[in-house]
Write a protein that holds these residues in place. Structure first.
Motif, PDB file in Angstrom:
ATOM      1  N   TRP A 127      51.874 -23.141 123.104  1.00  0.00           N
ATOM      2  CA  TRP A 127      52.274 -24.510 123.225  1.00  0.00           C
ATOM      3  C   TRP A 127      52.038 -24.927 124.659  1.00  0.00           C
ATOM      4  O   TRP A 127      52.960 -25.027 125.456  1.00  0.00           O
ATOM      5  N   HIS A 147      47.668 -30.882 117.324  1.00  0.00           N
ATOM      6  CA  HIS A 147      48.583 -31.376 118.345  1.00  0.00           C
ATOM      7  C   HIS A 147      48.256 -32.856 118.560  1.00  0.00           C
ATOM      8  O   HIS A 147      47.306 -33.370 117.960  1.00  0.00           O
ATOM      9  N   CYS A 172      53.190 -33.510 123.798  1.00  0.00           N
ATOM     10  CA  CYS A 172      52.565 -33.328 122.494  1.00  0.00           C
ATOM     11  C   CYS A 172      53.351 -34.173 121.502  1.00  0.00           C
ATOM     12  O   CYS A 172      54.572 -34.141 121.481  1.00  0.00           O
ATOM     13  N   GLU A 209      52.717 -34.376 118.058  1.00  0.00           N
ATOM     14  CA  GLU A 209      52.525 -33.995 116.649  1.00  0.00           C
ATOM     15  C   GLU A 209      53.211 -32.657 116.478  1.00  0.00           C
ATOM     16  O   GLU A 209      52.913 -31.711 117.222  1.00  0.00           O
ATOM     17  N   PHE A 210      54.142 -32.558 115.538  1.00  0.00           N
ATOM     18  CA  PHE A 210      54.894 -31.312 115.400  1.00  0.00           C
ATOM     19  C   PHE A 210      53.938 -30.140 115.167  1.00  0.00           C
ATOM     20  O   PHE A 210      53.116 -30.163 114.267  1.00  0.00           O
ATOM     21  N   CYS A 211      54.057 -29.104 116.031  1.00  0.00           N
ATOM     22  CA  CYS A 211      53.060 -28.034 116.009  1.00  0.00           C
ATOM     23  C   CYS A 211      53.698 -26.654 116.060  1.00  0.00           C
ATOM     24  O   CYS A 211      53.052 -25.670 116.376  1.00  0.00           O
ATOM     25  N   HIS A 226      57.148 -27.189 120.009  1.00  0.00           N
ATOM     26  CA  HIS A 226      56.478 -28.497 120.081  1.00  0.00           C
ATOM     27  C   HIS A 226      57.112 -29.377 121.171  1.00  0.00           C
ATOM     28  O   HIS A 226      56.411 -30.009 121.964  1.00  0.00           O
ATOM     29  N   MET A 244      55.998 -28.775 124.737  1.00  0.00           N
ATOM     30  CA  MET A 244      54.555 -28.770 124.956  1.00  0.00           C
ATOM     31  C   MET A 244      54.243 -30.053 125.735  1.00  0.00           C
ATOM     32  O   MET A 244      53.789 -31.046 125.192  1.00  0.00           O
TER      33      MET A 244
HETATM   34 CU1  CUA Z   1      51.596 -29.290 120.190  1.00  0.00          CU
HETATM   35 CU2  CUA Z   1      53.378 -30.453 119.174  1.00  0.00          CU
END
Ligand code: CUA
Length: 353
Positions: A150, A186, A221, A223-225, A229, A232
């Motif tokens: 991340w 992401h 970031c 977008e849940f990754c 997350h 990040m």
């Molecule tokens: Cu990379 Cu959320």
């Protein structure tokens, strides 16, 4: 007391109870807004409402138009609703005339008005989207960003160096950012400078950044990754031309070679440990590329992709127990290092300016 009077009183009480319930609900929902402040971050996390660049300004303009229109329409609908609730039926109004009024309200309020509003907003949005198209820039102003779980790898291809989690840009000039991902999806977002852009594996998306004033801008970031997350993050540092060029020059240099003392010992610790499997320090045998390039680590503002400030104590804690700061991240804790080795390692890493 007549039946009529008591019926009216009950009706009024019912309306008052409903209004009380509605305002109570609204107040409760408003309380939730206090949860919007991010108190976990040591970095200032301003919102897109505090725009500091040409692209963000346009997005903010669209936001205010939508917010304003939405508010006016909401108030209009509420006024209409209250009118319907409180206005008593006129005795002299015929059934036909009531139906005619009802039909007119549906045609104007339910068809014509929404169509006009939606077409207007669509045209405005298309206009803003066109204005957000990336302007042409010289090669030196193209930055490649790779999202990884991340953290963010940052490459300046024309200038031939790589860094991580911190992007420097010249103030007042557009910079193109080509965004992709090494693993999952992401999203690259600097709320004060532009909208979001997805970082998709196997695909390159382009966005541009331009800051009107020098400063450090927060990136996240969007977008849940995975579990980290939220941590990040990254920083965009917009600098005056001279400071920016000095930074570039510094980044292009390989890491300085320590002459003697703890820094040299620390370099030995680094080069004989697992660190080199994942990290690169240009000018040494460490050429791993699973984790961030550490060539100029000491010059960065934060550690762990914006998780903690870059201080000696935090760096020691991060190396000894990275999962205490960021559970689930790929860096293994350096349990094999003795206290003396860790101290020497820190002395070396601090020379990587
Ligand atoms: Cu990379 Cu959320």
């Amino acid at each position: 007391m007549s039946n009529d009077q008591s019926g009216q009183r009950v009706g009024r009480r019912l309306i008052r109870a409903r209004l009380g319930f509605a305002s109570g609900l609204l107040l409760t929902l408003l309380l939730y807004l206090s949860g919007c402040a991010d108190t976990t971050s040591f970095i200032n996390t301003p919102s897109m409402l505090d725009a500091r660049g040409a692209a963000a300004d346009r997005i903010l303009f669209l936001w205010w138009v939508m917010f304003g229109l939405g508010t006016v329409i909401f108030l209009g609908v509420m006024a209409y609703l209250l009118l319907a609730m409180f206005r008593s039926r006129r005795e002299d109004e015929s059934e036909d005339s009531r139906k005619r009024h009802g039909k007119r309200a549906i045609v104007w309020g339910g068809l014509v008005l929404p169509t006009v509003v939606i077409v207007f907003l669509f045209a405005l949005t298309v206009g803003v989207l066109a204005a957000l198209e990336a302007p042409p820039v010289p090669d030196t102003h193209v930055i490649e960003v790779v999202g990884r779980q991340w953290w963010w790898e940052v490459n300046y291809p024309a200038l031939q160096f790589t860094t991580a989690n911190e992007i420097h840009i010249p103030v007042g000039e557009p910079v193109q950012v080509k965004v992709t991902s090494e693993d999952v999806i992401h999203s690259f977002w600097v709320p004060q400078l532009n909208g979001k852009i997805d970082a998709n594996p196997g695909r390159v998306n382009t966005i541009w950044l331009q800051a009107d004033e020098p400063g450090t801008y927060f990136g996240q970031c969007a977008e849940f990754c995975g579990v980290q997350h939220a941590k990040m993050r990254f920083l965009v540092v917009a600098e005056e031309k001279n400071a920016y060029l000095a930074w570039i020059e510094q980044q292009q240099l390989p890491a300085p070679q320590p002459e003697d003392g703890p820094a040299l010992e620390g370099q030995q610790v680094f080069l004989s440990s697992n660190c080199i499997n994942c990290h690169t320090i240009r000018g040494t045998n460490a050429t791993g590329n699973l984790g961030p390039d550490l060539t100029h680590l000491a010059g960065r503002l934060a550690l762990g992709a914006g998780a903690i400030p870059n201080t000696r104590g935090n760096l020691g804690g991060w190396i000894a127990d990275p999962h205490g700061v960021k559970p689930g991240n790929l860096m293994p804790p350096a349990t094999e290092l003795s206290g003396a080795e860790l101290t020497a390692l820190l002395a070396y890493l601090e020379t990587l300016r």
